[in-house]
Design a protein around this motif. Structure first.
Motif, PDB file in Angstrom:
ATOM      1  N   TYR A  61       0.774  -1.307  -0.040  1.00 40.28           N
ATOM      2  CA  TYR A  61       0.151  -0.002   0.019  1.00 40.28           C
ATOM      3  C   TYR A  61       1.057   1.268  -0.171  1.00 40.28           C
ATOM      4  O   TYR A  61       0.550   2.371  -0.575  1.00 40.28           O
ATOM      5  CB  TYR A  61      -0.849  -0.320   1.243  1.00 40.28           C
ATOM      6  CG  TYR A  61      -1.560   1.307   1.408  1.00 40.28           C
ATOM      7  CD1 TYR A  61      -2.747   1.907   0.511  1.00 40.28           C
ATOM      8  CD2 TYR A  61      -1.405   1.909   2.574  1.00 40.28           C
ATOM      9  CE1 TYR A  61      -3.204   2.862   1.180  1.00 40.28           C
ATOM     10  CE2 TYR A  61      -1.719   3.118   2.881  1.00 40.28           C
ATOM     11  CZ  TYR A  61      -2.659   3.856   2.282  1.00 40.28           C
ATOM     12  OH  TYR A  61      -3.330   4.787   2.519  1.00 40.28           O
ATOM     13  N   ILE A  62       1.914   1.427   0.690  1.00 38.62           N
ATOM     14  CA  ILE A  62       2.685   2.351   0.737  1.00 38.62           C
ATOM     15  C   ILE A  62       3.904   2.465  -0.292  1.00 38.62           C
ATOM     16  O   ILE A  62       4.692   3.174  -0.281  1.00 38.62           O
ATOM     17  CB  ILE A  62       3.319   2.694   2.107  1.00 38.62           C
ATOM     18  CG1 ILE A  62       4.544   1.548   2.659  1.00 38.62           C
ATOM     19  CG2 ILE A  62       2.335   2.928   3.199  1.00 38.62           C
ATOM     20  CD1 ILE A  62       5.301   1.718   3.737  1.00 38.62           C
ATOM     21  N   THR A  85       9.825   4.516   8.649  1.00 35.51           N
ATOM     22  CA  THR A  85      10.126   5.940   8.484  1.00 35.51           C
ATOM     23  C   THR A  85      10.901   6.203   7.242  1.00 35.51           C
ATOM     24  O   THR A  85      10.758   7.369   6.507  1.00 35.51           O
ATOM     25  CB  THR A  85      11.131   6.155   9.643  1.00 35.51           C
ATOM     26  OG1 THR A  85      10.059   5.937  10.715  1.00 35.51           O
ATOM     27  CG2 THR A  85      11.305   7.498   9.780  1.00 35.51           C
ATOM     28  N   GLU A  88       8.646   6.555   4.285  1.00 33.46           N
ATOM     29  CA  GLU A  88       8.065   7.602   4.331  1.00 33.46           C
ATOM     30  C   GLU A  88       8.771   8.665   3.661  1.00 33.46           C
ATOM     31  O   GLU A  88       8.138   9.623   2.957  1.00 33.46           O
ATOM     32  CB  GLU A  88       7.837   8.191   5.791  1.00 33.46           C
ATOM     33  CG  GLU A  88       6.601   8.977   6.131  1.00 33.46           C
ATOM     34  CD  GLU A  88       6.732   9.450   7.622  1.00 33.46           C
ATOM     35  OE1 GLU A  88       7.522   9.157   8.329  1.00 33.46           O
ATOM     36  OE2 GLU A  88       5.610  10.144   7.724  1.00 33.46           O
ATOM     37  N   ILE A  91       8.041   8.341  -0.120  1.00 30.45           N
ATOM     38  CA  ILE A  91       6.967   8.958  -0.590  1.00 30.45           C
ATOM     39  C   ILE A  91       6.967  10.445  -0.418  1.00 30.45           C
ATOM     40  O   ILE A  91       6.564  11.180  -1.511  1.00 30.45           O
ATOM     41  CB  ILE A  91       5.816   8.570   0.648  1.00 30.45           C
ATOM     42  CG1 ILE A  91       5.508   7.157   0.315  1.00 30.45           C
ATOM     43  CG2 ILE A  91       4.538   9.229   0.310  1.00 30.45           C
ATOM     44  CD1 ILE A  91       4.721   6.433   1.240  1.00 30.45           C
ATOM     45  N   GLN A  92       7.655  11.099   0.469  1.00 34.74           N
ATOM     46  CA  GLN A  92       7.955  12.593   0.460  1.00 34.74           C
ATOM     47  C   GLN A  92       8.569  12.672  -0.728  1.00 34.74           C
ATOM     48  O   GLN A  92       8.363  13.873  -1.532  1.00 34.74           O
ATOM     49  CB  GLN A  92       8.581  13.062   1.548  1.00 34.74           C
ATOM     50  CG  GLN A  92       8.854  14.496   1.711  1.00 34.74           C
ATOM     51  CD  GLN A  92       7.283  15.190   2.008  1.00 34.74           C
ATOM     52  OE1 GLN A  92       6.445  14.734   2.715  1.00 34.74           O
ATOM     53  NE2 GLN A  92       7.046  16.022   0.939  1.00 34.74           N
ATOM     54  N   LYS A  94       8.576  11.308  -3.813  1.00 38.52           N
ATOM     55  CA  LYS A  94       7.516  11.141  -4.968  1.00 38.52           C
ATOM     56  C   LYS A  94       6.792  12.442  -4.659  1.00 38.52           C
ATOM     57  O   LYS A  94       6.253  12.931  -5.896  1.00 38.52           O
ATOM     58  CB  LYS A  94       6.723   9.844  -4.516  1.00 38.52           C
ATOM     59  CG  LYS A  94       7.445   8.590  -5.072  1.00 38.52           C
ATOM     60  CD  LYS A  94       6.375   7.268  -5.076  1.00 38.52           C
ATOM     61  CE  LYS A  94       7.177   6.220  -5.087  1.00 38.52           C
ATOM     62  NZ  LYS A  94       6.106   5.116  -4.530  1.00 38.52           N
ATOM     63  N   LEU A  95       6.100  12.731  -3.709  1.00 37.81           N
ATOM     64  CA  LEU A  95       5.330  14.024  -3.674  1.00 37.81           C
ATOM     65  C   LEU A  95       5.934  15.224  -4.238  1.00 37.81           C
ATOM     66  O   LEU A  95       5.348  15.820  -4.704  1.00 37.81           O
ATOM     67  CB  LEU A  95       4.827  14.091  -2.074  1.00 37.81           C
ATOM     68  CG  LEU A  95       3.632  13.381  -1.703  1.00 37.81           C
ATOM     69  CD1 LEU A  95       3.445  13.301  -0.227  1.00 37.81           C
ATOM     70  CD2 LEU A  95       2.376  14.020  -2.348  1.00 37.81           C
ATOM     71  N   LEU A  98       6.191  15.010  -7.799  1.00 41.74           N
ATOM     72  CA  LEU A  98       4.747  15.287  -8.670  1.00 41.74           C
ATOM     73  C   LEU A  98       4.288  16.599  -8.294  1.00 41.74           C
ATOM     74  O   LEU A  98       3.649  17.170  -9.415  1.00 41.74           O
ATOM     75  CB  LEU A  98       3.911  14.328  -7.836  1.00 41.74           C
ATOM     76  CG  LEU A  98       3.673  12.822  -8.247  1.00 41.74           C
ATOM     77  CD1 LEU A  98       2.340  12.222  -7.568  1.00 41.74           C
ATOM     78  CD2 LEU A  98       3.094  12.929  -9.798  1.00 41.74           C
ATOM     79  N   MET A  99       4.692  17.252  -7.410  1.00 43.87           N
ATOM     80  CA  MET A  99       4.374  18.572  -7.192  1.00 43.87           C
ATOM     81  C   MET A  99       4.870  19.484  -8.191  1.00 43.87           C
ATOM     82  O   MET A  99       4.414  20.489  -8.748  1.00 43.87           O
ATOM     83  CB  MET A  99       4.462  19.203  -5.890  1.00 43.87           C
ATOM     84  CG  MET A  99       3.206  18.563  -5.042  1.00 43.87           C
ATOM     85  SD  MET A  99       3.268  19.460  -3.221  1.00 43.87           S
ATOM     86  CE  MET A  99       4.506  18.341  -2.676  1.00 43.87           C
ATOM     87  N   LYS A 100       6.418  19.190  -8.291  1.00 42.19           N
ATOM     88  CA  LYS A 100       7.049  20.053  -9.272  1.00 42.19           C
ATOM     89  C   LYS A 100       6.303  19.664 -10.742  1.00 42.19           C
ATOM     90  O   LYS A 100       6.384  20.747 -11.627  1.00 42.19           O
ATOM     91  CB  LYS A 100       8.420  19.632  -9.240  1.00 42.19           C
ATOM     92  CG  LYS A 100       9.564  20.580 -10.246  1.00 42.19           C
ATOM     93  CD  LYS A 100      10.936  19.915 -10.069  1.00 42.19           C
ATOM     94  CE  LYS A 100      11.622  20.056 -11.283  1.00 42.19           C
ATOM     95  NZ  LYS A 100      12.917  19.447 -11.432  1.00 42.19           N
ATOM     96  N   VAL A 101       6.130  18.554 -10.985  1.00 43.12           N
ATOM     97  CA  VAL A 101       5.503  18.247 -12.502  1.00 43.12           C
ATOM     98  C   VAL A 101       4.231  19.048 -12.687  1.00 43.12           C
ATOM     99  O   VAL A 101       4.134  19.577 -13.651  1.00 43.12           O
ATOM    100  CB  VAL A 101       5.289  16.583 -12.664  1.00 43.12           C
ATOM    101  CG1 VAL A 101       4.308  16.245 -13.647  1.00 43.12           C
ATOM    102  CG2 VAL A 101       6.339  15.894 -12.633  1.00 43.12           C
ATOM    103  N   GLN A 102       3.420  18.866 -11.576  1.00 37.87           N
ATOM    104  CA  GLN A 102       2.163  19.807 -11.550  1.00 37.87           C
ATOM    105  C   GLN A 102       2.411  21.267 -12.042  1.00 37.87           C
ATOM    106  O   GLN A 102       1.710  21.625 -12.740  1.00 37.87           O
ATOM    107  CB  GLN A 102       1.430  19.673 -10.159  1.00 37.87           C
ATOM    108  CG  GLN A 102      -0.136  19.920 -10.156  1.00 37.87           C
ATOM    109  CD  GLN A 102      -0.500  19.761  -8.814  1.00 37.87           C
ATOM    110  OE1 GLN A 102       0.068  19.948  -7.715  1.00 37.87           O
ATOM    111  NE2 GLN A 102      -1.833  19.376  -8.847  1.00 37.87           N
ATOM    112  N   GLY A 164      11.713  18.985 -17.413  1.00 38.13           N
ATOM    113  CA  GLY A 164      10.907  17.703 -17.860  1.00 38.13           C
ATOM    114  C   GLY A 164      10.172  17.807 -19.227  1.00 38.13           C
ATOM    115  O   GLY A 164      10.450  17.221 -20.071  1.00 38.13           O
TER     116      GLY A 164
END
Lengths: 277, 277
Positions: A61-62, A85, A88, A91-92, A94-95, A98-102, A164
């Motif tokens: 899941y994670i 940890t 985690e 995941i940070q 990846k986040l 993705l925020m940069k991609v956005q 990108g």
């Protein structure tokens, strides 16, 4: 707790996983049946094994790769906490990515919209431009008809890790002069736009971060054609003279593909623009 | 622009992609060489094809599957803008999901830490608990020694889409009474904790969202063993009587695996706790 043996079908149903997944977990030694009947080869699982599947599902899941899950299975609770940890942090990352991609998508969309809303082709117009950060490099005696996509190879390599996106706003710079023939135009620089101001310190030697300033620009946009090119440039000059405008920048030429289809690949849109006071 | 033909090696270098990727793109009809030599089978690419690769790389960067990239290649600029807007929504969904995962990891870590910092096994202690949201269902005449992992199958199915994590804090509820034998204890409910309060309206029929209230709890934690169980429960009662505490909740029993390894799978930690005024 009681120990009961379950068939693979029962286990799949109880754990809400597919039989196929259980077979695969067995094959890769991630999760093996407690007992395999030596005659029928049927797999049997113990009730207590369900909690092992809980861990596998939780880590899946994670986003933990199955190889890492194997390691986690052997950990004591303290190490498992540290392991989670670490996951985690991934995941940070990846986040953040993705925020940069956005963010970059937002900028690309704005630029695409700006280009879709330019007035009709071959007409001079005034446009309020926002500031654009570019990476530029010297153009070694390149003229409009010599410019190839390959000319941008090094710039694109530099821009790719920053932005990108690679499909908008490449261009070239030359000084504003009363050119008569297209052969008279020699680019001083070629450039690639960047979509954000991160990592700009990593620009390779021979390249420079520059700004196309915000302001009022006299522009003309048209499909690229060697003969139309100089004609359109002269239209731009006429407009500037007629309206007694003062040119305060070099000429920026920006081109983009009209299509990305294999069938229409030769068509390019060229925008020529110069900033005025 | 000039048209020059590039070999696959030149093209790979110019576009900053691998030769293997170019061969693959050819194979799946995503991006084909402009010319293939009929004698040598060598691939040759035109300079203008580099801009097609720009689109492929840009869409790959934002996570577009190659099948979708094929569609995008045939789009006019307006449709491409809409397409990118759709891709942006998918990125937003990924972001929302990752942020939920991150939030759930935080909660799981807090609960794991809480369990790692409990005092020594088999000793009664007081603990200030935070509120926990649970999904509970009726336990049909289940006693401590009858409880299996399979008993939680339906609850886990309900919790999985809400929490993702499945490896912490499953438990059972029974009323606080002066039990003499473990056989006297009959669970009224079994429950699974949830890590966040989203989607709780989707709980299946027969299940109920409940709260284990914040407050002071008398607790005892130990490795599960049928004989130690009732002994520990009586220790809990003694502590409550000696300290003249008033019990204001049912008894919550929460268990967790000590290990997830295939070798030590039988060991469980049981926590028994009751809230006091």
């Amino acid at each position: 707790m009681k120990e009961t043996l379950y068939t693979i079908g029962e286990m799949a149903k109880l754990a809400n996983v597919s039989i196929k997944a259980l077979r695969y977990y067995d094959k890769i030694d991630l999760f093996k049946p407690a007992h395999v009947d030596s005659e029928t080869n049927y797999r049997y699982y113990k009730d207590s094994q369900l909690s092992q599947l809980d861990l596998i599902k939780s880590l899946k899941y994670i986003g933990t790769p199955l190889e890492e899950v194997k390691k986690a299975q052997e950990m004591n609770p303290w190490d498992l906490l540290n392991f989670i940890t670490e996951q985690e942090k991934l995941i940070q990352m990846k986040l953040d990515n993705l925020m940069k991609v956005q963010q970059n998508i937002e900028t690309v969309k704005k630029r695409m919209e700006r280009h879709l809303h330019t007035p009709s082709l071959g007409e001079v117009f005034l446009w309020e431009e926002e500031e654009t950060t570019i990476i530029e490099m010297a153009a070694s005696n390149i003229k409009p008809n010599d410019l190839t996509n390959a000319s941008y190879s090094m710039l694109k390599k530099a821009v790719e890790p920053i932005s990108g996106f690679l499909n908008t706003g490449y261009g070239a710079i030359f000084s504003y002069e009363p050119y008569i023939h297209i052969e008279d135009i020699v680019y001083s620089k070629i450039f690639a736009p960047v979509l954000n101001n991160q990592m700009l310190s990593m620009v390779p030697a021979g390249m420079k971060v520059e700004t196309i300033h915000a302001g009022t620009y006299v522009c003309i946009v048209d499909a690229y054609h060697p003969e139309k090119y100089i004609h359109n440039y002269q239209k731009l000059m006429e407009f500037i003279e007629t309206n007694q405008l003062t040119v305060i920048s070099d000429v920026y030429e920006i081109f983009g593909a009209m299509h990305y289809s294999a069938n229409n690949q030769e068509e390019f849109i060229i925008e020529v623009k110069v900033r005025v006071a």
